[in-house]
Design a protein around this motif. Structure first.
Motif, PDB file in Angstrom:
ATOM      1  N   LEU A  77       0.739  -1.452   0.252  1.00  0.00           N
ATOM      2  CA  LEU A  77      -0.442  -0.504  -0.124  1.00  0.00           C
ATOM      3  C   LEU A  77       0.977   1.795  -0.131  1.00  0.00           C
ATOM      4  CD1 LEU A  77      -2.895  -0.677   2.348  1.00  0.00           C
ATOM      5  CD2 LEU A  77      -2.902   0.369   0.059  1.00  0.00           C
ATOM      6  N   ASP A  78       1.693   1.159   0.658  1.00  0.00           N
ATOM      7  CA  ASP A  78       2.551   2.533   0.783  1.00  0.00           C
ATOM      8  C   ASP A  78       3.636   2.623  -0.381  1.00  0.00           C
ATOM      9  OD1 ASP A  78       1.844   2.954   3.267  1.00  0.00           O
ATOM     10  OD2 ASP A  78       3.286   1.789   5.032  1.00  0.00           O
ATOM     11  N   ASP A  79       4.181   2.145  -0.714  1.00  0.00           N
ATOM     12  CA  ASP A  79       4.784   1.506  -2.196  1.00  0.00           C
ATOM     13  C   ASP A  79       3.696   2.050  -3.363  1.00  0.00           C
ATOM     14  OD1 ASP A  79       6.820   0.785  -0.879  1.00  0.00           O
ATOM     15  OD2 ASP A  79       6.945  -1.292  -1.417  1.00  0.00           O
ATOM     16  N   GLY A  80       2.662   2.315  -2.997  1.00  0.00           N
ATOM     17  CA  GLY A  80       1.368   2.241  -3.991  1.00  0.00           C
ATOM     18  C   GLY A  80       1.625   0.833  -5.202  1.00  0.00           C
ATOM     19  N   ALA A  81       1.920   0.050  -5.480  1.00  0.00           N
ATOM     20  CA  ALA A  81       1.707  -1.180  -6.145  1.00  0.00           C
ATOM     21  C   ALA A  81       0.606  -1.844  -5.974  1.00  0.00           C
ATOM     22  CB  ALA A  81       2.958  -2.706  -5.278  1.00  0.00           C
ATOM     23  N   LEU A  82      -0.403  -1.156  -5.247  1.00  0.00           N
ATOM     24  CA  LEU A  82      -2.314  -1.633  -4.951  1.00  0.00           C
ATOM     25  C   LEU A  82      -3.154  -0.966  -6.590  1.00  0.00           C
ATOM     26  CD1 LEU A  82      -2.495  -2.914  -1.742  1.00  0.00           C
ATOM     27  CD2 LEU A  82      -1.726  -4.188  -3.558  1.00  0.00           C
ATOM     28  N   ASP A 133       2.837 -13.504  -8.911  1.00  0.00           N
ATOM     29  CA  ASP A 133       3.845 -12.419  -8.787  1.00  0.00           C
ATOM     30  C   ASP A 133       4.705 -12.214  -7.728  1.00  0.00           C
ATOM     31  OD1 ASP A 133       3.903 -11.737 -11.752  1.00  0.00           O
ATOM     32  OD2 ASP A 133       2.375 -10.908 -11.359  1.00  0.00           O
ATOM     33  N   ARG A 134       3.492 -12.231  -6.417  1.00  0.00           N
ATOM     34  CA  ARG A 134       3.983 -11.748  -5.092  1.00  0.00           C
ATOM     35  C   ARG A 134       3.173 -12.977  -3.972  1.00  0.00           C
ATOM     36  NH1 ARG A 134       6.430  -6.270  -4.267  1.00  0.00           N
ATOM     37  NH2 ARG A 134       6.453  -5.193  -6.481  1.00  0.00           N
ATOM     38  N   ARG A 135       3.949 -12.463  -3.409  1.00  0.00           N
ATOM     39  CA  ARG A 135       3.023 -13.484  -1.896  1.00  0.00           C
ATOM     40  C   ARG A 135       2.952 -12.854  -0.948  1.00  0.00           C
ATOM     41  NH1 ARG A 135       5.266 -16.530  -5.352  1.00  0.00           N
ATOM     42  NH2 ARG A 135       7.305 -15.561  -5.495  1.00  0.00           N
ATOM     43  N   VAL A 136       1.308 -12.913  -0.888  1.00  0.00           N
ATOM     44  CA  VAL A 136       1.263 -11.374   0.327  1.00  0.00           C
ATOM     45  C   VAL A 136       0.879 -11.319   1.701  1.00  0.00           C
ATOM     46  CG1 VAL A 136       0.131  -8.831   0.622  1.00  0.00           C
ATOM     47  CG2 VAL A 136       1.222  -9.954  -1.547  1.00  0.00           C
ATOM     48  N   ARG A 137       1.250 -11.043   2.990  1.00  0.00           N
ATOM     49  CA  ARG A 137       1.298 -11.567   3.566  1.00  0.00           C
ATOM     50  C   ARG A 137       0.295 -10.198   4.806  1.00  0.00           C
ATOM     51  NH1 ARG A 137       6.138 -10.318   5.026  1.00  0.00           N
ATOM     52  NH2 ARG A 137       6.574  -8.577   6.390  1.00  0.00           N
ATOM     53  N   VAL A 138      -1.217 -10.253   5.679  1.00  0.00           N
ATOM     54  CA  VAL A 138      -1.866  -9.330   6.108  1.00  0.00           C
ATOM     55  C   VAL A 138      -0.859  -9.379   7.385  1.00  0.00           C
ATOM     56  CG1 VAL A 138      -4.406  -8.756   6.945  1.00  0.00           C
ATOM     57  CG2 VAL A 138      -3.477  -9.776   5.169  1.00  0.00           C
ATOM     58  N   ALA A 179     -11.421  -9.842   3.056  1.00  0.00           N
ATOM     59  CA  ALA A 179     -12.176  -8.455   2.555  1.00  0.00           C
ATOM     60  C   ALA A 179     -11.347  -7.557   2.620  1.00  0.00           C
ATOM     61  CB  ALA A 179     -12.506  -8.312   4.054  1.00  0.00           C
ATOM     62  N   ILE A 180     -10.483  -7.313   4.053  1.00  0.00           N
ATOM     63  CA  ILE A 180      -8.753  -6.776   4.109  1.00  0.00           C
ATOM     64  C   ILE A 180      -8.048  -6.219   3.147  1.00  0.00           C
ATOM     65  CG2 ILE A 180      -6.786  -6.049   5.311  1.00  0.00           C
ATOM     66  CD1 ILE A 180      -7.270  -7.805   7.790  1.00  0.00           C
ATOM     67  N   CYS A 181      -7.582  -7.315   2.406  1.00  0.00           N
ATOM     68  CA  CYS A 181      -6.955  -7.155   0.606  1.00  0.00           C
ATOM     69  C   CYS A 181      -7.425  -6.415  -0.267  1.00  0.00           C
ATOM     70  CB  CYS A 181      -6.126  -8.827   0.522  1.00  0.00           C
ATOM     71  SG  CYS A 181      -5.418 -10.102   1.275  1.00  0.00           S
ATOM     72  N   LEU A 182      -9.127  -6.756  -0.456  1.00  0.00           N
ATOM     73  CA  LEU A 182      -9.720  -6.651  -1.539  1.00  0.00           C
ATOM     74  C   LEU A 182     -10.015  -4.801  -1.295  1.00  0.00           C
ATOM     75  CD1 LEU A 182     -12.038  -9.503  -2.011  1.00  0.00           C
ATOM     76  CD2 LEU A 182     -10.821  -8.412  -3.657  1.00  0.00           C
ATOM     77  N   TYR A 183     -10.297  -4.844   0.159  1.00  0.00           N
ATOM     78  CA  TYR A 183     -10.344  -3.227   0.079  1.00  0.00           C
ATOM     79  C   TYR A 183      -9.095  -2.495   0.292  1.00  0.00           C
ATOM     80  CZ  TYR A 183     -15.515  -2.475   0.577  1.00  0.00           C
ATOM     81  OH  TYR A 183     -16.854  -2.387   0.882  1.00  0.00           O
ATOM     82  N   ALA A 184      -7.848  -3.096   0.434  1.00  0.00           N
ATOM     83  CA  ALA A 184      -6.632  -1.971   0.158  1.00  0.00           C
ATOM     84  C   ALA A 184      -6.676  -2.428  -1.209  1.00  0.00           C
ATOM     85  CB  ALA A 184      -5.764  -3.030   0.657  1.00  0.00           C
ATOM     86  N   SER A 185      -6.705  -2.582  -2.145  1.00  0.00           N
ATOM     87  CA  SER A 185      -6.110  -2.259  -3.448  1.00  0.00           C
ATOM     88  C   SER A 185      -7.918  -1.719  -4.204  1.00  0.00           C
ATOM     89  CB  SER A 185      -6.724  -3.779  -4.401  1.00  0.00           C
ATOM     90  OG  SER A 185      -5.983  -4.153  -4.704  1.00  0.00           O
ATOM     91  N   ALA A 186      -9.324  -1.823  -3.233  1.00  0.00           N
ATOM     92  CA  ALA A 186      -9.995  -0.752  -4.132  1.00  0.00           C
ATOM     93  C   ALA A 186      -9.439   0.612  -3.389  1.00  0.00           C
ATOM     94  CB  ALA A 186     -11.530  -1.505  -3.245  1.00  0.00           C
ATOM     95  N   ARG A 187      -9.122   0.686  -2.240  1.00  0.00           N
ATOM     96  CA  ARG A 187      -9.158   2.436  -1.894  1.00  0.00           C
ATOM     97  C   ARG A 187      -7.711   3.164  -2.984  1.00  0.00           C
ATOM     98  NH1 ARG A 187      -6.154   3.554   3.987  1.00  0.00           N
ATOM     99  NH2 ARG A 187      -6.173   6.122   3.952  1.00  0.00           N
ATOM    100  N   ALA A 188      -6.289   1.977  -3.044  1.00  0.00           N
ATOM    101  CA  ALA A 188      -5.547   2.223  -3.928  1.00  0.00           C
ATOM    102  C   ALA A 188      -6.003   3.046  -5.029  1.00  0.00           C
ATOM    103  CB  ALA A 188      -4.190   0.780  -3.754  1.00  0.00           C
ATOM    104  N   GLN A 189      -6.836   2.111  -5.637  1.00  0.00           N
ATOM    105  CA  GLN A 189      -7.102   2.312  -7.008  1.00  0.00           C
ATOM    106  C   GLN A 189      -8.705   3.270  -6.914  1.00  0.00           C
ATOM    107  OE1 GLN A 189      -8.971  -1.333  -8.888  1.00  0.00           O
ATOM    108  NE2 GLN A 189      -7.220  -2.284  -8.786  1.00  0.00           N
ATOM    109  N   ARG A 190      -8.753   3.632  -6.036  1.00  0.00           N
ATOM    110  CA  ARG A 190      -9.347   4.939  -5.857  1.00  0.00           C
ATOM    111  C   ARG A 190      -9.266   6.354  -5.128  1.00  0.00           C
ATOM    112  NH1 ARG A 190     -11.975   1.191  -6.378  1.00  0.00           N
ATOM    113  NH2 ARG A 190     -14.634   0.909  -7.189  1.00  0.00           N
TER     114      ARG A 190
END
Length: 258
Positions: A197-202, A226-231, A247-258
């Protein structure tokens, strides 16, 4: 005429509580007014069963159904799997699309559930993916049937809002070819969700891949992503429930994409 448990159409509809019969007929049951409303909006209802009281109470739904069949209380109970049924059950056509069709729409957010077996978790992931703005949910490998009654109920209507895909486990190359980065979730992943999230990768188009709670993701799926991600877990909990992690992962992407 009011249908009973012995009416042939009730007998046929009851068989749809079994996966074998759902697979053979391409049909499934949607129970309760909310699911029926969403199924009608999606145009997949073939027949609506209801008690006289429920059909009167939800007359707007009865007017939209292509075929309405009154049933007695015993027949309604036989068609439902809940302790307190709400009086309506619809026979619906399954809504599967192919992986090719789903990816041709150039989705920006996709959820993949690989070999998950729990229908409640699967339905909750469907609901969460829909809420987060995902376009498709892919049931990969030997996964639970998305038309299982518990899964349909847990999706709270979201089953009718997203592309539902059933396919084999080897999906990563197709996802990548469609322009999606593939992120496999693992408690031992090298990448931390907060760091991404901090790197803008999402911010880019993303497919999140989730495995079963009991076994996680198969090794070949983990290796292909491409990556193996841990919460990150900040307290003493050993792990997160699959649906909560999704939910955490999908919403992290939703926030980054918006």
């Amino acid at each position: 005429m009011t249908f009973t448990t012995r009416t042939p159409r009730i007998v046929a509809a009851r068989r749809l509580q079994r996966r074998k019969d759902r697979d053979q007929t391409g049909r499934f049951l949607a129970e309760g007014p909310q699911a029926v409303r969403e199924a009608l909006a999606a145009g997949v209802v073939l027949e609506l069963f209801g008690t006289d009281a429920a059909l009167t109470r939800h007359g707007d739904l009865a007017l939209q159904a292509p075929q309405v069949s009154p049933v007695d209380e015993e027949a309604l109970t036989a068609l439902t799997e809940t302790v307190q049924p709400q009086g309506l059950v619809a026979v619906c056509e399954q809504l599967d699309v192919t992986l090719r069709e789903a990816l041709a729409k150039q989705p920006r957010l996709v959820a993949v559930v690989a070999e998950i077996r729990d229908p409640g978790n699967a339905g909750t992931v469907l609901r969460t993916a829909d809420a987060a703005g995902a376009s498709a949910v892919i049931f990969a490998g030997d996964a639970v049937d998305p038309y299982n009654g518990k899964c349909v109920r847990a999706s709270a209507g979201s089953l009718f809002h997203v592309d539902v895909v059933r396919t084999g486990l080897a999906v990563v190359d197709d996802l990548r070819a469609a322009g999606l980065q593939t992120l496999a979730t693992s408690g031992y992943g090298a990448d931390d969700l907060d760091s991404l999230l901090d790197d803008g990768a999402l911010a880019g188009p993303t497919a999140w891949i989730f495995g079963s709670e009991a076994h996680g993701l198969p090794r070949d799926v983990l290796d292909a992503a491409d990556r193996r991600v841990r919460v990150p877990i900040y307290g003493g909990a050993e792990s997160l429930n699959l649906a909560a992690a999704a939910a955490i992962c999908l919403y992290a992407s939703a926030r980054a994409q918006r």
